[in-house]
Scaffold this active site. Structure first.
Site, short mmCIF file in Angstrom:
data_model
loop_
_atom_site.label_atom_id
_atom_site.label_comp_id
_atom_site.label_asym_id
_atom_site.label_seq_id
_atom_site.Cartn_x
_atom_site.Cartn_y
_atom_site.Cartn_z
N LYS A 193 0.75 -1.17 -0.28
CA LYS A 193 0.28 0.26 0.67
C LYS A 193 1.02 0.98 0.02
CE LYS A 193 -4.12 -0.09 1.33
NZ LYS A 193 -5.28 -0.91 0.52
N1 GLU Z 1 -7.43 -0.48 -2.86
C1 GLU Z 1 -7.47 -1.91 -3.14
C2 GLU Z 1 -7.84 -2.25 -2.03
O1 GLU Z 1 -7.37 -2.17 -0.68
C3 GLU Z 1 -7.78 -2.13 -4.33
C4 GLU Z 1 -6.29 -3.19 -4.58
C5 GLU Z 1 -5.91 -3.42 -5.78
O2 GLU Z 1 -6.94 -3.19 -6.96
O3 GLU Z 1 -4.35 -3.43 -5.76
O4 GLU Z 1 -8.26 -3.85 -2.15
#
Ligand code: GLU
Length: 419
Positions: free
Chosen positions: A107
């Site tokens: 993240k």
């Molecule tokens: N931000 C989204 C999540 O927390 C999507 C992450 C992604 O698609 O890589 O699941």
């Protein structure tokens, strides 16, 4: 002293330790599983519209590299810090492992209020952040995606910036891009669609019918608005909605087409109604069949969990429920059926995986192929979680997290310790 501080990381640690106790992970394996492999912090200087230069802090945490590249969204929020980013990366790992995606969790984000700066400034922040990240990311190293405060446009800027430095177009560097820039059909809708699909599965499980049921959605953004729309197609009445600007409640139900037209014009809910305003905290504890927290972490906590009046808690957000609230929910499993975050919102990263695969192959699928594959995978994962919960008499969250953690632990054990 740990780099990873703050209530959100503590929450991820408490959850992990609970799972580690349940599945019997030795102390000497715990840090190896929980602590992020890499954390990158960058300063992003950006020329503002008034000519001044502002420096924005950016982060990226790559939790583990055991199963493949890392994967996860990029969040823009004013008070973002490393502890929160790290917790979200850890949750991405369990989420990807649970769905059998060949990824570790990651993240990232920038401490910026995306609504407080101009579009040109936002582009400057996005391009500089990606430029600072170039040494640390790549289609087989770490693949970004949208999260709170970012969208398809931001992903297009990321992809363009990375590609300009490579001297060729590298669509597979991010997911959640516009379809016209190598994105996939159905990615924008994927998370909300997944939430609504799992709500329907949960209703089947507890013997409830969608028609005439009611739902409240906290966080009317990309996830919440699509989940509301998809639930309404199943016959569920949306009686409450909120975002960071307003909260509305009307037991008769909202006309989503009108609501969406207002949001499309203004960019937020405020001003939609003068009659149905409600205190945002009170919205969560109104009687409804389905409560969908689809905004930020820790909104369901020790103070309000005892007052929830829903039958299904569908966690569209990451980490909306604190461990303290979770203890209560665990003791009241018959009253509230929880679809835990790492299952409930996993439709997003699942279709991100489909997008990455399509980009690597340059072979694109139709929206119905994407959605069918999404539902098949979600259904398989849902059944796996329920079977585990039933077998061990544990909560759905414990079952889901245990499956994810076990997969990462087993992969680490089999690969062994280098050197
Ligand atoms: N931000 C989204 C999540 O927390 C999507 C992450 C992604 O698609 O890589 O699941």
């Amino acid at each position: 002293m740990s780099l990873y501080t703050g209530p959100v990381f503590e929450m991820a640690r408490t959850q992990f330790n609970g799972i580690a106790d349940y599945i019997g992970i030795h102390d000497d394996e715990r840090d190896r599983l929980l602590l992020p492999k890499r954390a990158i912090a960058v300063s992003c200087p950006v020329r503002m519209d008034d000519g001044s230069v502002r420096v924005f802090q950016g982060y990226r945490v790559q939790h583990h590299l055991t199963l493949g590249p890392t994967k996860g969204g990029t969040r823009y929020s004013a008070d973002l810090d490393l502890g929160e980013v790290a917790a979200l990366a850890v949750w991405m790992s369990w989420k990807c492992a649970l769905a059998d995606l060949p990824y570790g969790g990651a993240k990232g984000g920038v401490a910026v209020d995306p609504n407080g700066i101009s579009k040109r400034e936002l582009e400057g922040v996005s391009r500089r952040y990606m430029q600072e990240m170039i040494p640390f990311v790549g289609p087989h190293t770490d693949v970004m995606a949208p999260d709170m405060g970012t969208n398809e446009q931001v992903m297009a800027w990321f992809m363009d910036t990375y590609s300009m430095y490579q001297g060729r177009t590298v669509t597979e560097i991010v997911t959640g891009k516009p379809v016209a820039s190598g994105g996939t059909e159905g990615r924008r809708e994927a998370t909300g669609r997944g939430v609504a699909f799992l709500v329907a599965r949960a209703m089947q499980t507890i013997g409830m019918t969608a028609s005439g049921a009611t739902a409240i959605v906290q966080g009317y953004g990309n996830v919440g608005a699509i989940a509301a729309h998809e639930m309404s197609l199943q016959g569920i009445r949306i009686i409450g909605v909120s975002d960071h600007t307003a909260a509305f409640y009307d037991p008769k139900g909202f006309d989503l087409a009108k609501l969406n037209a207002h949001v499309a014009e203004k960019g937020f809910l405020r001003g939609y109604s003068t009659q149905s305003n409600i205190d945002p905290a009170a919205l969560l504890i109104q009687k409804c069949d389905v409560l969908v927290p689809a905004a930020i972490e820790r909104v369901i906590n020790g103070a309000n969990v005892g007052q929830l009046k829903c039958r299904i808690l569908a966690e569209g957000a990451n980490g909306p429920t604190t461990p303290e609230a979770d203890k209560f929910l665990d003791q009241h499993r018959d009253a509230i059926f929880v679809i835990p975050d790492i299952l409930c919102n996993s439709g997003g990263v699942i279709v991100s995986y489909f997008e990455w695969v399509q980009d690597l192959q340059q072979f694109f699928w139709s929206e119905s192929e994407v959605t069918d594959k999404l539902k098949t995978l979600l259904n398989r994962t849902y059944n796996k979680v329920l079977a585990r919960a039933e077998r061990d008499k544990v909560s759905n969250r414990t079952a889901a997290m245990a499956i994810g953690v076990e997969k990462v632990r087993d992969a680490k054990r089999r690969r062994g310790l280098f050197p």
